[in-house]
Design a protein around this motif. Structure first.
Motif, short mmCIF file in Angstrom:
data_model
loop_
_atom_site.label_atom_id
_atom_site.label_comp_id
_atom_site.label_asym_id
_atom_site.label_seq_id
_atom_site.Cartn_x
_atom_site.Cartn_y
_atom_site.Cartn_z
N GLU A 1 18.31 -18.17 3.87
CA GLU A 1 17.78 -16.81 3.79
C GLU A 1 16.42 -16.66 4.44
O GLU A 1 16.21 -15.74 5.24
N SER B 1 20.23 -12.19 7.28
CA SER B 1 21.04 -11.32 6.43
C SER B 1 22.43 -11.19 7.05
O SER B 1 22.57 -11.18 8.27
N SER C 1 25.63 -11.95 11.58
CA SER C 1 24.35 -11.94 10.84
C SER C 1 23.26 -11.32 11.69
O SER C 1 23.43 -11.09 12.88
#
Length: 164
Positions: free
Chosen positions: A80, A96, A102
């Motif tokens: 993350e 994300s 992503s």
């Protein structure tokens, strides 16, 4: 093609935000960010040493002297967030998920703009393009100096605008 970063002025300085949509899963992008064998194919100076919050990494000079700068990892959440010192400033990678891959965001927090800032931002821009290429199976043997110089000119204009 990666869009230019956005530069914003804040009370404590500036920030530059890069947003890189990728058609790859977070796990693949995370590996390219944190696995030294992959990381050094798009940013040859960086080396993970102790990958965790309050761990450290190195910026290797790659000049034949084995000289390096130790950098603290200031924030870390597996797959993350990876944030680390960048001189007096900081660099934060955030991942994300999207429906087709992503988004990799890079935010550099900059205390004070300097003549070096456009060069630094242009470097990140080129490195993020190389990261994207690496995920797509393309490895660059050398850093593309001409492309970097073109980006320096573009980021010089953006930095000048942000200072106004």
């Amino acid at each position: 093609m990666l869009a230019l970063a956005t530069i914003q002025k804040h009370q404590s300085g500036y920030s530059a935000q890069f947003t890189c949509p990728l058609s790859h899963a977070i796990s693949e992008v995370w590996a390219v960010l944190t696995d030294n064998g992959k990381l050094q194919k798009w940013m040859s100076n960086l080396e993970m040493v102790d990958l965790k919050k309050n761990g450290n990494m190195r910026f290797n000079m790659n000049d034949g002297t084995d000289a390096f700068i130790e950098m603290a990892i200031t924030d870390y959440m597996e797959q993350e967030v990876l944030e680390f010192e960048w001189g007096k400033d900081s660099v934060r990678f955030m991942l994300s998920p999207t429906s087709d891959g992503s988004i990799l965001s890079l935010r550099e927090t900059i205390g004070q703009l300097s003549d070096h800032t456009p060069k630094d931002l242009a470097g990140w821009h080129i490195c993020l393009e190389q990261l994207s290429d690496l995920l797509n199976g393309i490895v660059h043997k050398e850093f593309p100096m001409e492309a970097w110089q073109n980006r320096v000119a573009e980021y010089t204009l953006l930095v000048d605008e942000a200072e106004k």
